[in-house]
Design an enzyme around this catalytic site. Sequence first.
Site, PDB file in Angstrom:
ATOM      1  N   GLU A   1     -14.875   6.996 -13.648  1.00 52.39           N
ATOM      2  CA  GLU A   1     -15.560   7.683 -12.700  1.00 52.39           C
ATOM      3  C   GLU A   1     -16.252   9.170 -13.285  1.00 52.39           C
ATOM      4  O   GLU A   1     -17.004   9.733 -12.652  1.00 52.39           O
ATOM      5  CB  GLU A   1     -14.612   8.296 -11.546  1.00 52.39           C
ATOM      6  CG  GLU A   1     -13.800   7.023 -10.841  1.00 52.39           C
ATOM      7  CD  GLU A   1     -12.818   7.333  -9.773  1.00 52.39           C
ATOM      8  OE1 GLU A   1     -13.174   8.229  -8.935  1.00 52.39           O
ATOM      9  OE2 GLU A   1     -11.853   6.754  -9.773  1.00 52.39           O
TER      10      GLU A   1
ATOM     11  N   GLY B   1     -11.015   2.297  -0.447  1.00 50.75           N
ATOM     12  CA  GLY B   1     -10.875   1.111   0.469  1.00 50.75           C
ATOM     13  C   GLY B   1     -11.152   1.534   1.901  1.00 50.75           C
ATOM     14  O   GLY B   1     -10.751   2.563   2.557  1.00 50.75           O
TER      15      GLY B   1
ATOM     16  N   ILE C   1      -3.932  -0.514  -1.166  1.00 50.82           N
ATOM     17  CA  ILE C   1      -3.770  -1.262   0.123  1.00 50.82           C
ATOM     18  C   ILE C   1      -4.730  -2.356  -0.067  1.00 50.82           C
ATOM     19  O   ILE C   1      -5.928  -2.427  -0.203  1.00 50.82           O
ATOM     20  CB  ILE C   1      -4.370  -0.338   1.381  1.00 50.82           C
ATOM     21  CG1 ILE C   1      -3.607   0.944   1.377  1.00 50.82           C
ATOM     22  CG2 ILE C   1      -4.331  -1.443   2.565  1.00 50.82           C
ATOM     23  CD1 ILE C   1      -2.029   0.706   1.264  1.00 50.82           C
TER      24      ILE C   1
ATOM     25  N   MET D   1      -5.887   7.061  -3.306  1.00 47.53           N
ATOM     26  CA  MET D   1      -4.510   7.668  -3.718  1.00 47.53           C
ATOM     27  C   MET D   1      -4.431   8.979  -4.408  1.00 47.53           C
ATOM     28  O   MET D   1      -3.207   9.228  -5.028  1.00 47.53           O
ATOM     29  CB  MET D   1      -4.076   6.675  -5.007  1.00 47.53           C
ATOM     30  CG  MET D   1      -3.871   5.060  -4.400  1.00 47.53           C
ATOM     31  SD  MET D   1      -3.542   3.977  -5.755  1.00 47.53           S
ATOM     32  CE  MET D   1      -1.998   4.469  -6.335  1.00 47.53           C
ATOM     33  N   GLU D   2      -5.623   9.722  -4.034  1.00 49.20           N
ATOM     34  CA  GLU D   2      -5.415  11.130  -4.714  1.00 49.20           C
ATOM     35  C   GLU D   2      -6.042  12.260  -3.620  1.00 49.20           C
ATOM     36  O   GLU D   2      -5.445  13.465  -3.633  1.00 49.20           O
ATOM     37  CB  GLU D   2      -6.309  11.179  -5.936  1.00 49.20           C
ATOM     38  CG  GLU D   2      -5.817  10.271  -6.909  1.00 49.20           C
ATOM     39  CD  GLU D   2      -6.590   8.898  -6.904  1.00 49.20           C
ATOM     40  OE1 GLU D   2      -5.341   8.236  -7.314  1.00 49.20           O
ATOM     41  OE2 GLU D   2      -7.416   8.475  -6.297  1.00 49.20           O
TER      42      GLU D   2
ATOM     43  N   ASP E   1     -14.009  -1.546  -1.385  1.00 52.24           N
ATOM     44  CA  ASP E   1     -13.340  -3.103  -0.954  1.00 52.24           C
ATOM     45  C   ASP E   1     -13.080  -2.601   0.501  1.00 52.24           C
ATOM     46  O   ASP E   1     -13.319  -1.365   0.800  1.00 52.24           O
ATOM     47  CB  ASP E   1     -12.228  -3.157  -1.759  1.00 52.24           C
ATOM     48  CG  ASP E   1     -10.971  -2.280  -1.748  1.00 52.24           C
ATOM     49  OD1 ASP E   1     -10.463  -2.195  -0.791  1.00 52.24           O
ATOM     50  OD2 ASP E   1     -11.003  -1.427  -2.694  1.00 52.24           O
TER      51      ASP E   1
END
Length: 232
Positions: free
Chosen positions: A13, A79, A156, A176-177, A200
């Site tokens: 990233e 996601g 997830i 997650m951040e 996703d």
Amino acid sequence: MSVTGIIGAMEEEVNILKDKMQVTEIVKKASMEFYKGTLNGKEVVIVRSGISKVNAAVCTQILVDDFGICRVINTGIAGSLQNKIDIGDIVISSDAMQHDVDATGFGYELGVIPRMETSTFIADKELIDLAKKVCEREIPDITAHIGRVVTGDQFISDKGVKDRIENNFHGYCTEMEGAAIAQTAYLNQIPFVILRAISDKADDSATVDYPTFEKKAIEHSVILVENMLKEL
């Protein structure tokens, strides 16, 4: 000149952005490498935080304490939690919450952090508006959505978990951040925005979709951040 902190969770990233910047110094701290320099003529510090809320919060605090950043942009992938948000689209945070905070045993609502004034961290309106404008101009073939980012220390990939998170938090995407960065920014009273390219659908297809669409999602994030800097 004001300094913008740019945080990505994974090397993929931030590598493209680092390659485009003029690096003046690399500072290593807490097992992270902070690249200080300029990008599009603007002072920046670009760093890979690593995955998880703890890494993200530590990274953000170092940016504040050691580099004196005046704003933070968190870029990456996520996601989708909403049917209207397709793979490849961008979610721009209106706010952020942590879906895995659970003090319901003490009478708090799910997601509420005990003894804090708020558990919903509001993104900066100017950064939101700028991200929306830049996305529509530079990546017109996708849709930019403004909505809640929900964060937890989980990837997830189960539809039942996805539905539970969406029903409880009405989020647009999960990762997650972001909310850890948002909470740290809130505590330090600096503006933030979270930018998430959708890789996703956060359901039973997630483990298949993620590797396929990760590269394209990262490309969209890079285009967005690079062009936002031009107008800061």
